[in-house]
Design a protein around this motif. Structure first.
Motif, PDB file in Angstrom:
ATOM      1  N   ILE A 266      -8.797   1.789   0.016  1.00 14.76           N
ATOM      2  CA  ILE A 266      -9.557   3.013   0.239  1.00 14.76           C
ATOM      3  C   ILE A 266      -9.146   3.680   1.547  1.00 14.76           C
ATOM      4  CG2 ILE A 266     -11.881   3.866   0.789  1.00 14.76           C
ATOM      5  CD1 ILE A 266     -12.940   2.049  -1.420  1.00 14.76           C
ATOM      6  N   GLU A 267      -8.919   2.897   2.584  1.00 15.28           N
ATOM      7  CA  GLU A 267      -8.473   3.478   3.848  1.00 15.28           C
ATOM      8  C   GLU A 267      -7.138   4.185   3.686  1.00 15.28           C
ATOM      9  OE1 GLU A 267      -8.474   0.205   6.541  1.00 15.28           O
ATOM     10  OE2 GLU A 267     -10.637   0.301   6.937  1.00 15.28           O
TER      11      GLU A 267
ATOM     12  N   LEU B 259       0.816  -1.224   0.000  1.00 13.68           N
ATOM     13  CA  LEU B 259       0.000   0.000   0.000  1.00 13.68           C
ATOM     14  C   LEU B 259       0.845   1.268   0.000  1.00 13.68           C
ATOM     15  CD1 LEU B 259      -2.842  -1.076   2.454  1.00 13.68           C
ATOM     16  CD2 LEU B 259      -3.015  -0.758  -0.018  1.00 13.68           C
ATOM     17  N   HIS B 260       2.101   1.167   0.406  1.00 18.58           N
ATOM     18  CA  HIS B 260       2.969   2.351   0.387  1.00 18.58           C
ATOM     19  C   HIS B 260       3.214   2.852  -1.037  1.00 18.58           C
ATOM     20  CE1 HIS B 260       5.716  -1.018  -0.386  1.00 18.58           C
ATOM     21  NE2 HIS B 260       6.497  -0.146  -0.999  1.00 18.58           N
TER      22      HIS B 260
ATOM     23  N   ILE C 230      -5.989  11.479  -0.739  1.00 16.10           N
ATOM     24  CA  ILE C 230      -5.994  11.344  -2.194  1.00 16.10           C
ATOM     25  C   ILE C 230      -7.428  11.169  -2.671  1.00 16.10           C
ATOM     26  CG2 ILE C 230      -5.240   9.927  -4.144  1.00 16.10           C
ATOM     27  CD1 ILE C 230      -2.821   9.096  -2.414  1.00 16.10           C
ATOM     28  N   SER C 231      -7.845  11.973  -3.627  1.00 16.25           N
ATOM     29  CA  SER C 231      -9.158  11.795  -4.246  1.00 16.25           C
ATOM     30  C   SER C 231      -9.135  10.554  -5.138  1.00 16.25           C
ATOM     31  CB  SER C 231      -9.533  13.022  -5.078  1.00 16.25           C
ATOM     32  OG  SER C 231      -9.639  14.175  -4.273  1.00 16.25           O
TER      33      SER C 231
ATOM     34  N   PRO D  98     -11.366  14.575  -0.386  1.00 14.31           N
ATOM     35  CA  PRO D  98     -11.217  14.924   1.035  1.00 14.31           C
ATOM     36  C   PRO D  98     -12.395  15.738   1.570  1.00 14.31           C
ATOM     37  CG  PRO D  98      -9.128  15.185  -0.096  1.00 14.31           C
ATOM     38  CD  PRO D  98     -10.155  14.881  -1.157  1.00 14.31           C
ATOM     39  N   ALA D  99     -13.118  16.449   0.696  1.00 18.79           N
ATOM     40  CA  ALA D  99     -14.253  17.254   1.146  1.00 18.79           C
ATOM     41  C   ALA D  99     -15.527  16.432   1.336  1.00 18.79           C
ATOM     42  CB  ALA D  99     -14.514  18.385   0.150  1.00 18.79           C
ATOM     43  N   LYS D 100     -15.572  15.235   0.735  1.00 18.94           N
ATOM     44  CA  LYS D 100     -16.777  14.409   0.866  1.00 18.94           C
ATOM     45  C   LYS D 100     -16.419  12.935   0.722  1.00 18.94           C
ATOM     46  CE  LYS D 100     -21.513  13.721  -0.746  1.00 18.94           C
ATOM     47  NZ  LYS D 100     -22.026  13.696   0.651  1.00 18.94           N
ATOM     48  N   ARG D 101     -16.518  12.231   1.854  1.00 19.28           N
ATOM     49  CA  ARG D 101     -16.215  10.794   1.854  1.00 19.28           C
ATOM     50  C   ARG D 101     -17.282   9.976   2.583  1.00 19.28           C
ATOM     51  NH1 ARG D 101     -11.149  10.353  -0.353  1.00 19.28           N
ATOM     52  NH2 ARG D 101      -9.449  11.695   0.362  1.00 19.28           N
ATOM     53  N   ASP D 102     -18.222  10.602   3.268  1.00 20.54           N
ATOM     54  CA  ASP D 102     -19.164   9.871   4.103  1.00 20.54           C
ATOM     55  C   ASP D 102     -19.983   8.852   3.314  1.00 20.54           C
ATOM     56  OD1 ASP D 102     -20.204  12.314   2.957  1.00 20.54           O
ATOM     57  OD2 ASP D 102     -22.077  11.919   4.020  1.00 20.54           O
ATOM     58  N   HIS D 103     -20.353   9.193   2.071  1.00 20.53           N
ATOM     59  CA  HIS D 103     -21.192   8.305   1.274  1.00 20.53           C
ATOM     60  C   HIS D 103     -20.497   6.983   0.940  1.00 20.53           C
ATOM     61  CE1 HIS D 103     -18.580  10.428  -1.445  1.00 20.53           C
ATOM     62  NE2 HIS D 103     -18.923   9.655  -2.444  1.00 20.53           N
ATOM     63  N   VAL D 104     -19.151   7.022   0.875  1.00 18.66           N
ATOM     64  CA  VAL D 104     -18.389   5.813   0.545  1.00 18.66           C
ATOM     65  C   VAL D 104     -18.672   4.712   1.563  1.00 18.66           C
ATOM     66  CG1 VAL D 104     -16.052   4.859   0.420  1.00 18.66           C
ATOM     67  CG2 VAL D 104     -16.572   7.042  -0.701  1.00 18.66           C
TER      68      VAL D 104
END
Length: 391
Positions: free
Chosen positions: A282-283, A259-260, A290-291, A317-323
């Protein structure tokens, strides 16, 4: 830009040989140090800018007679504007560091046969009045520019500048894009991204490029290539490195030990259908701020025909809750799906990739984005396109 066009194109070589200060900037041919007269009857110098029509490293017949100019509007020796070449005026950002204040139109019968005739004709129109006031005023300065071959492409990208979107394309130049999964959809994503000036493209996939892959990827593999069973990343790099210089390959699965390799990316496309493999990726992308865009395809064989839904889910970064509210599946997928066994869906792979790449370009400001949707689905039955998770 490489010296090749100037050595292989007789018209460009003649311009250089005769002392004109010409260089290539993106998809433009630029002539600097062109003397002209302003409204105050002062002799100044400006820059002529022409779009370039090329076949590889060799110029073709100019595609337009129109010329751009960076400087004040040129005048005759009496300070009166040269109206016969008037076309448009106003600040223009052409891209690749090139700007203009005016465009001119002077079309000979039959057009210009080459760039020598086009550039020198306009140079003469502007510098003629200047020579009346200052006899030594001449565009032939015999000053050769320092050329830097800093393009990410192996040959000049002329399409964007010819249609006036070079400045928009520049918004992508600093991008370092990762494509995770090079199956049907991922390979089409690469096809589109490789034709943009992003600084780097990292490819992640540990699978081999086999016969079934050939039927849902762009282009056509030969039987000899398939017999070698190359890694997907290596096979695709061999194709797209002919155009783009910034492709790096990682023939690995993005598990905890790899993952690095995502560090330093500015954007990522997730094109893997096994949901359980996505969580760690994703985490990591979220932790690195990163978008990304995740794509998915669900197909169903009913009454002898296929139907289904394509999905594109964006995360910034501004919207991730829906994921994490069910938009991206973290379970299922894999070899048991109809999609994995039915290879004749290259059109849907391509469409899924198109929607994903368009969303990336919207996030980067290339395309207008009124809804700023972060989730989009396309249903084959009914041609229905739906947006969700708006900001």
């Amino acid at each position: 830009m490489s010296q090749k066009p100037f050595s292989l194109s007789p018209d460009l070589k003649r311009l250089r040989d005769e002392g004109y200060f010409v260089q290539i900037r993106g998809g433009f041919l630029v002539m600097r140090d062109v003397p002209y007269v302003d409204t105050q009857k002062q002799v100044r110098v400006g820059t002529l800018i022409s779009s370039l029509n090329m076949a590889g490293d060799v110029t073709q017949t100019p595609d337009t007679h129109v010329m751009h100019f960076d400087g004040d509007y040129p005048c005759g020796h009496n300070g009166a504007p040269i109206q016969q070449i008037s076309h448009q005026s106003g600040p223009m950002v052409l891209g690749n560091g090139v700007t203009a204040q005016h465009s001119f139109s002077s079309k000979p019968e039959g057009g210009y046969p080459d760039y020598y005739q086009k550039m020198t004709t306009y140079a003469a129109i502007l510098s003629g009045p200047a020579a009346v006031l200052k006899p030594d005023a001449n565009a032939r300065t015999f000053r050769v520019p320092d050329e830097e071959d800093d393009s990410i492409f192996n040959y000049t990208e002329t399409a964007s500048d010819r249609v006036g979107i070079g400045a928009l394309t520049e918004r992508l130049t600093a991008e370092k894009v990762g494509i995770i999964g090079l199956g049907g959809t991922g390979s089409y994503v690469l096809d589109f991204v490789a034709k943009t000036p992003v600084r780097e493209i990292r490819l992640f996939d540990d699978d081999e490029f086999l016969q079934h892959n050939a039927f849902r990827s762009p282009g056509a593999a030969s039987i000899e290539e398939l017999r070698e069973a190359p890694k997907k990343v290596d096979y695709l790099k061999s194709i797209y490195t002919k155009m783009h210089r910034g492709i790096a390959t990682h023939p690995v699965a993005l598990d905890a030990g790899h993952l690095h390799l995502l560090e330093g990316l500015t954007f990522a496309f997730l094109c893997i259908d096994a949901g359980d493999a996505k969580r760690g990726i994703i985490e990591t992308l979220e932790a690195l701020k990163i978008s990304f865009v995740d794509v998915g395809m669900g197909l169903e064989l009913v009454d002898g025909s296929l139907g289904g839904i394509l999905r594109v889910t964006a995360s910034t970064p501004a919207k991730r809750d829906h994921v994490h509210a069910g938009r991206i599946p973290f379970e299922g997928g894999g070899k048991d799906d109809v999609y994995a066994s039915n290879i004749q869906v290259a059109d849907l792979n391509c469409l899924n990739a198109v929607l994903a790449v368009i969303k990336w370009k919207k996030i980067k400001g290339f395309y207008r984005d009124l809804d700023q949707e972060h989730h989009c689905t396309y249903t084959t039955d009914g041609n229905m396109l739906l947006n969700g998770d708006l900001t």
